[in-house]
Design a protein around this motif. Structure first.
Motif, PDB file in Angstrom:
ATOM      1  N   PRO A 192     100.765  51.094  35.415  1.00  0.00           N
ATOM      2  CA  PRO A 192     101.532  52.345  35.286  1.00  0.00           C
ATOM      3  C   PRO A 192     101.833  52.644  33.824  1.00  0.00           C
ATOM      4  O   PRO A 192     101.817  51.752  32.969  1.00  0.00           O
ATOM      5  N   HIS A 193     102.114  53.914  33.543  1.00  0.00           N
ATOM      6  CA  HIS A 193     102.501  54.293  32.182  1.00  0.00           C
ATOM      7  C   HIS A 193     103.986  54.030  31.931  1.00  0.00           C
ATOM      8  O   HIS A 193     104.417  53.973  30.781  1.00  0.00           O
ATOM      9  N   LEU A 194     104.750  53.900  33.015  1.00  0.00           N
ATOM     10  CA  LEU A 194     106.199  53.771  32.890  1.00  0.00           C
ATOM     11  C   LEU A 194     106.748  53.029  34.096  1.00  0.00           C
ATOM     12  O   LEU A 194     106.235  53.174  35.211  1.00  0.00           O
ATOM     13  N   VAL A 195     107.787  52.217  33.868  1.00  0.00           N
ATOM     14  CA  VAL A 195     108.517  51.557  34.952  1.00  0.00           C
ATOM     15  C   VAL A 195     109.945  52.081  34.956  1.00  0.00           C
ATOM     16  O   VAL A 195     110.586  52.174  33.905  1.00  0.00           O
ATOM     17  N   ILE A 196     110.430  52.464  36.139  1.00  0.00           N
ATOM     18  CA  ILE A 196     111.828  52.858  36.305  1.00  0.00           C
ATOM     19  C   ILE A 196     112.490  51.854  37.231  1.00  0.00           C
ATOM     20  O   ILE A 196     112.071  51.697  38.387  1.00  0.00           O
ATOM     21  N   ALA A 197     113.472  51.124  36.721  1.00  0.00           N
ATOM     22  CA  ALA A 197     114.157  50.082  37.498  1.00  0.00           C
ATOM     23  C   ALA A 197     115.519  50.588  37.951  1.00  0.00           C
ATOM     24  O   ALA A 197     116.294  51.123  37.147  1.00  0.00           O
TER      25      ALA A 197
END
Length: 335
Positions: A192-197
């Motif tokens: 992925p280009h980004l991780v949102i936790a």
């Protein structure tokens, strides 16, 4: 803070307040309003406040700019956006929609266009209600990666949907693995280009429980607020940017006792009746009274955390609020 007594909080806003209250950093006067009643700013920390009185949504942006400031605050260098809403835990659908839109606005600012492929991680234990926020948010997300890969398009109504995938890695007691190990494996495979936790947090003040949302571009240390230090989930450990979103659902029991006893000490110092008392109590100075408080706080309280009695319903409302904000941000859905 009293001696070795450590106030636990995941909120940068509260960490800043604690630093100012305890005088860990020199303070210079400025014109900004600070909630603690102290007008000043820690060097290397920039603070911006915005109050939407009509919607009763209050936003504070804390930017930690230097490593020295990060060491003082106990937080990594980065941006921390805190939304406070007194009625956030109330079952008002229209009000939660307004919060979702405000949250989406700040998420868009931090994400800066990196929406092509996003992995959302629901941290926490779905079997423990105060820790189930992350898994519940994932349950309400519009997941699209499999649809795009299978059919080459997204469902109707999603104007700019990217490849959105999600995972609920559980906790070490359930899996026997560090959460970071699981997420790193998924990131390496799906790229992925980004991780949102998404995670439940711990607060220093009971007034902020379930009424505050923190967004940060520094990632997250799962369990740090309750003393369970796990490997950090951030850009350094995963190789991709990490945005963390959290809501404080618990407060340290020892903190509640500490605050109550500090109020007692302050009242003793103000009261003429206490000042007139003879004996040991009347001869103690403030530092000695602080030491008594530290000794009276039971060590067993350091393992106890308090959550509101309606936490099950509140987590359900808040999970919808955050998932709706993510759907707006990642899919450009404005209903």
């Amino acid at each position: 803070m009293l001696g070795k007594f450590q106030v636990r909080t995941d909120l940068a806003l509260e960490a800043r307040e604690i630093c100012e209250e305890t005088g860990h950093e020199s303070i210079r006067e400025e014109n900004g309003r600070i909630r603690t009643g102290i007008k000043g700013q820690i060097h290397g920390v920039r603070v911006e406040e915005n109050a939407d009185e009509e919607r009763e949504i209050y936003t504070t942006t804390v930017t930690i700019e230097t490593e020295n400031a990060a060491k003082t605050m106990g937080k990594p260098v980065g941006t921390y956006i805190t939304l406070e809403a007194p009625n956030m835990s109330a079952p008002d659908e229209n009000y939660h929609r307004e919060i979702s839109e405000e949250l989406a606005k700040h998420l868009n600012h931090l994400i800066s266009g990196r929406k092509e492929s996003v992995l959302v991680v629901g941290l926490g234990n779905r079997e423990v209600t105060p820790d189930a926020l992350g898994p519940d948010v994932v349950n309400n997300l519009q997941i699209t990666r499999h649809l795009i890969r299978e059919y080459g398009r997204v469902p109707d109504g999603m104007e700019e949907a990217g490849e959105i995938s999600a995972i609920v890695p559980g906790v070490m007691a359930q899996t026997g693995m560090e959460t970071l190990e699981i997420i790193r494996g998924v990131v390496e495979e799906t790229k992925p280009h980004l991780v949102i936790a998404i995670d439940a947090l711990a607060a220093r003040s009971t007034k902020r429980l379930n009424r505050t949302i923190q967004i940060t571009d520094t990632g997250i240390n799962p369990g740090s607020g309750v003393g369970n230090h796990r490997d950090a989930i951030n850009e350094e450990t995963l190789g991709v940017p990490v945005i963390a979103v959290g809501v404080p659902t618990v407060v340290d029991a020892a903190t509640i006792v500490n605050d109550t006893m500090e109020e007692l000490v302050a009242e003793m110092d103000r009261s003429r009746h206490f000042q007139m008392l003879g004996g040991t109590l009347g001869t103690l100075d403030y530092a000695e009274k602080q030491e008594i408080i530290h000794e009276l706080i039971s060590p067993s309280l350091n393992t106890m955390f308090v959550t509101p009695k309606d936490i099950d319903e509140t987590v359900k409302y808040l999970s919808y609020t955050i998932s709706e904000a993510l759907n707006i941000t990642l899919h450009n859905i404005w209903k």
